[in-house]
Scaffold this active site. Structure first.
Site, PDB file in Angstrom:
ATOM      1  N   ARG A  20       4.791   0.855  -6.923  1.00  0.00           N
ATOM      2  CA  ARG A  20       4.866  -0.138  -5.854  1.00  0.00           C
ATOM      3  C   ARG A  20       3.857  -1.271  -6.045  1.00  0.00           C
ATOM      4  NH1 ARG A  20       7.151   2.177  -0.929  1.00  0.00           N
ATOM      5  NH2 ARG A  20       5.953   0.635   0.188  1.00  0.00           N
ATOM      6  N   LYS A  37       6.131  -3.563  -5.294  1.00  0.00           N
ATOM      7  CA  LYS A  37       7.561  -3.262  -5.334  1.00  0.00           C
ATOM      8  C   LYS A  37       8.246  -3.558  -4.008  1.00  0.00           C
ATOM      9  CE  LYS A  37      11.443  -1.767  -6.941  1.00  0.00           C
ATOM     10  NZ  LYS A  37      12.211  -2.801  -7.662  1.00  0.00           N
ATOM     11  N   HIS A  97      19.217 -34.878 -12.292  1.00  0.00           N
ATOM     12  CA  HIS A  97      18.586 -35.472 -11.105  1.00  0.00           C
ATOM     13  C   HIS A  97      17.069 -35.299 -11.116  1.00  0.00           C
ATOM     14  CE1 HIS A  97      22.497 -36.335  -9.431  1.00  0.00           C
ATOM     15  NE2 HIS A  97      22.864 -35.116  -9.822  1.00  0.00           N
ATOM     16  N   GLU A 153       7.941 -13.240 -13.594  1.00  0.00           N
ATOM     17  CA  GLU A 153       7.209 -12.145 -12.964  1.00  0.00           C
ATOM     18  C   GLU A 153       6.648 -11.131 -13.939  1.00  0.00           C
ATOM     19  OE1 GLU A 153       9.409  -9.682 -10.215  1.00  0.00           O
ATOM     20  OE2 GLU A 153      11.255 -10.024 -11.299  1.00  0.00           O
ATOM     21  N   LYS A 203      12.800 -13.333 -13.540  1.00  0.00           N
ATOM     22  CA  LYS A 203      12.431 -12.165 -14.364  1.00  0.00           C
ATOM     23  C   LYS A 203      11.367 -12.547 -15.378  1.00  0.00           C
ATOM     24  CE  LYS A 203      13.589  -9.361 -12.584  1.00  0.00           C
ATOM     25  NZ  LYS A 203      14.382  -9.473 -11.386  1.00  0.00           N
ATOM     26  N   GLU A 205      17.707 -16.105 -11.311  1.00  0.00           N
ATOM     27  CA  GLU A 205      17.234 -14.723 -11.486  1.00  0.00           C
ATOM     28  C   GLU A 205      16.620 -14.544 -12.883  1.00  0.00           C
ATOM     29  OE1 GLU A 205      16.476 -12.246  -9.901  1.00  0.00           O
ATOM     30  OE2 GLU A 205      16.709 -10.469 -11.145  1.00  0.00           O
ATOM     31  N   ASN A 251      -1.126   0.971   6.021  1.00  0.00           N
ATOM     32  CA  ASN A 251      -0.334  -0.048   5.332  1.00  0.00           C
ATOM     33  C   ASN A 251       0.150  -1.027   6.392  1.00  0.00           C
ATOM     34  OD1 ASN A 251       1.411  -1.549   3.714  1.00  0.00           O
ATOM     35  ND2 ASN A 251       3.038   0.003   3.743  1.00  0.00           N
ATOM     36  N   GLY A 252      -0.127  -2.303   6.211  1.00  0.00           N
ATOM     37  CA  GLY A 252       0.289  -3.295   7.202  1.00  0.00           C
ATOM     38  C   GLY A 252      -0.832  -4.272   7.465  1.00  0.00           C
ATOM     39  N   TRP A 280      -3.140  -2.550  -1.669  1.00  0.00           N
ATOM     40  CA  TRP A 280      -2.753  -3.877  -2.176  1.00  0.00           C
ATOM     41  C   TRP A 280      -3.436  -4.853  -1.235  1.00  0.00           C
ATOM     42  CZ3 TRP A 280       0.057  -8.263  -0.734  1.00  0.00           C
ATOM     43  CH2 TRP A 280       0.518  -9.062  -1.780  1.00  0.00           C
ATOM     44  N   CYS A 327       0.826  -1.204   0.000  1.00  0.00           N
ATOM     45  CA  CYS A 327       0.000   0.000   0.000  1.00  0.00           C
ATOM     46  C   CYS A 327       0.864   1.260   0.000  1.00  0.00           C
ATOM     47  CB  CYS A 327      -0.874   0.026   1.240  1.00  0.00           C
ATOM     48  SG  CYS A 327      -1.849  -1.451   1.440  1.00  0.00           S
TER      49      CYS A 327
END
Ligand code: F6R
Length: 612
Positions: A27, A607, A508, A492, A489, A485, A101-102, A75, A2
């Site tokens: 964000r 973010k 394996h 996402e 990328k 990574e 926010n939280g 969010w 948020c």
């Protein structure tokens, strides 16, 4: 997560609040709401689902006048993405309004108690309970807002960045923080409170950060900060030196592309003044004070989440190979719960672009509680991790706006290389090797530029492979985390299934997936594990799998076996991840653009992940 902005001053609040919340769009959020109050206490309120532009449309042609207000981008955590659940939320009487926010962990029991007392709830959020709790305390004890807030906060369990107002008490904002970032932008006859410095930079660069379990009383002329026992807290104004240009796209279609292309510069910025080539060493101002303590470190934990964790993993290999310190990269969300056994001489390095990632911060707290030395590699100056670690190194790369992290990753690796040099030279790293690492590091920004010059080739490859729905990313040793990574990328921002594994692990299990429809991207440079990677490519080819190889400039052998090759300049093996990740960032970017996706705002992502 948020975004929060609150304004109190002499100017019209609406444009300042909207500008501020738009600067926090990066964000990630799913709905938004705004409240402006005029000097007579008249409220103007709007909420909308989706983009801030939807909120703006709602406000057009409405009279939102007033110089006092709050805005929020949500969010969702508790309750669906609806207007009713969008903030600001209010008490029964519609006098007390707040944004949050939280997560309020004990909201259910508080809500049940308040329902019994006759309170009427309008949303499914955990947040609304705070407004009713303050209302209840005010009414019961006949208190003002500033008296009631700390009492309410003491009853709340969980995390919060909060901005609260009561329309009967003009021009007062009460801001409070516990684990969720909050800062005051200090102005002239006005103050702005926000969850992120990006919201206030066009108005002021003077910032005061709130600490956990503190609240602030903010008026146009002044602000005071208190702990929850209402004892005043002294504070320090910090100057933010970020260039405002960094928060603009400057001709690039997306922030992500701009940030990928800014890496020669961001790496220069992270390295500036820190390389002592002749001494084969690094100068890290933030660690100077604890230099002698660092000499005695016996073991290191490198903690991060997502991309920052993969940077930590590269650091683990560097620090073990060159500084010869036993090192373990750890995922923030796991570290805290696995009950780590700390030993004398342990230190923990938290790696975080935002400096606010809840899981990484929790690891720092865990270590601090056990008396372990904590360090930070952080980008955002004054952020929670920066303030709560004992010492650290700033990344100095300016704001990273794109949700998908790019320039922060390469900078974190560069700083880990500096740390390796510094700690290595305190131990057995030779002057010759130290000089070699320092020299190669100094050349990295220009090598990154060379890699970026191949953007068109990578765009064509993204085009060629755009029809595939699964990708395997393979790498060994230093490039194993880079493979992970690269897969992250692609996932996402393209929503394409991708997996990153150590090449040696393929046999394996994962090799069972390989067929002509499952291409692999293999990081196969001429390094200490080159031959092994070539064998892996052969194994994939034997199963009709397509291979895009990332290879060392001039490697003719690989061209004969891979379907496509991206050549990269040579550098030290430990620094190769900085170069190797660039084509993977570009591949993911172009792939997502081809699919017509919103690259800078990938679905479901935020973010800065300030909740666990
Ligand atoms: C991926 C990404 C995330 C972050 C992670 C940690 O592109 O951005 O995986 O790297 O959430 O964030 P910071 O570095 O702010 O702690």
């Amino acid at each position: 997560m948020c975004g929060i902005v609150g304004y109190v001053g002499k100017r019209e609040a609406l444009p300042i609040l909207l500008d501020g919340i738009k600067n926090l769009e990066y964000r990630g959020y799913d709905s938004a709401g705004i409240l402006v109050v005029d000097s007579k206490g008249k409220l103007s309120l709007a909420k909308s689902v989706g983009k801030i532009s939807n909120l703006e449309k709602k406000i057009t042609n409405q009279n939102f006048s007033g110089s006092w207000g709050i805005v929020h981008s949500r969010w969702a955590t508790h309750g669906g993405v609806t207007e009713a659940n969008a903030h600001p939320h209010c008490d029964c009487s519609k006098n007390i309004w707040l944004v949050h926010n939280g997560i309020i962990e004990n909201f259910q029991e508080l809500k049940e108690a308040l329902l019994k007392r006759g309170h009427h709830f309008r949303s499914q959020t955990d947040t609304e309970v705070i407004a009713h709790l303050i209302e209840e305390i005010k009414k019961e004890k006949g208190l003002s807002l500033k008296e009631a807030v700390p009492l309410a906060l003491k009853k709340i369990q969980g995390t919060y960045g909060l901005v609260i107002l009561d329309r009967r008490e003009p021009h007062l904002l009460v801001a409070a923080r516990n684990f969720s970032p909050l800062l005051i932008g200090v102005g002239n006859q006005e103050n702005i409170v926000a969850s992120d410095v990006a919201a206030i930079l066009s108005h002021t660069r003077k910032v005061v950060y709130l600490n956990d379990r503190e609240y602030a009383l903010i008026t146009p002329q002044d602000f005071e900060i208190f702990n929850l026992d209402s004892q005043p807290i002294s504070w320090r104004v910090q100057e933010i030196d970020w260039d405002l240009k960094a928060a603009k796209k400057e001709g690039f279609p997306h922030f992500m592309l701009k940030e990928i292309f800014s890496q020669p510069q961001s790496l220069e910025d992270s390295l500036r003044g820190r390389l002592l080539i002749e001494e084969g060493n690094a100068k890290l101002g933030g660690l100077e004070r604890i230099k002698e303590t660092l000499r005695k470190i016996n073991r290191l934990y490198l903690v991060g989440c997502g991309t920052a964790y993969f940077a930590a993993k590269v650091g683990e290999y560097m620090l073990e190979e060159y500084a010869q310190i036993p090192t373990k990269a750890e995922i923030g969300s796991e570290f805290r719960y696995k009950k780590p056994v700390f030993l004398k001489g342990d230190a923990l390095v938290a790696i975080s672009q935002s400096g606010e990632t809840a899981d990484t911060l929790a690891a720092v707290r865990e270590a601090k509680e056990k008396g372990v030395l904590t360090l930070g590699i952080v980008n955002v100056v004054g952020s929670s991790i920066a303030r709560q670690t004992d010492a650290g190194v700033y990344q100095h790369i300016g704001p990273e706006i794109s949700v998908a992290s790019t320039k922060a990753f390469t900078s974190q690796i560069a700083i880990l290389a500096l740390l390796t040099l510094f700690l290595g030279r305190q131990r057995n790293l030779s002057l010759v090797m130290g000089k070699r690492i320092a020299q190669e590091l100094s050349k990295i920004p220009s090598l990154v530029k060379k890699v970026l010059s191949q953007a068109d080739l990578i765009k064509n490859l993204a085009n060629k492979y755009a029809g595939y729905k699964n990708f395997l990313f393979l790498g060994r040793k230093y490039n194993f985390p880079v493979a992970c990574e690269g897969a992250l990328k692609l996932k996402e921002i393209s929503y394409v299934h991708a997996e990153g594994i150590g090449s040696g692990e393929m046999k394996h299990g994962t090799i069972a997936m390989i067929d002509k429809n499952f291409p692999s991207i293999v990081l196969a440079f001429q390094d200490s594990v080159y031959e092994k990677n070539l064998s892996n490519i052969q194994e994939i080819k034997a199963r009709q799998g397509k291979v895009i190889a990332l290879a060392t400039q001039g490697d003719k052998k690989i061209k004969k076996i891979a379907d496509d090759v991206i050549y990269l300049p040579k550098t030290l093996e430990m620094l190769m991840p900085i170069l190797a990740v660039i084509p993977l960032q570009l591949f993911a970017y172009y792939f997502a653009v081809l699919k017509g996706l919103d690259v800078d705002h990938p679905r479901n992502l935020a973010k800065s992940v300030t909740v666990e």
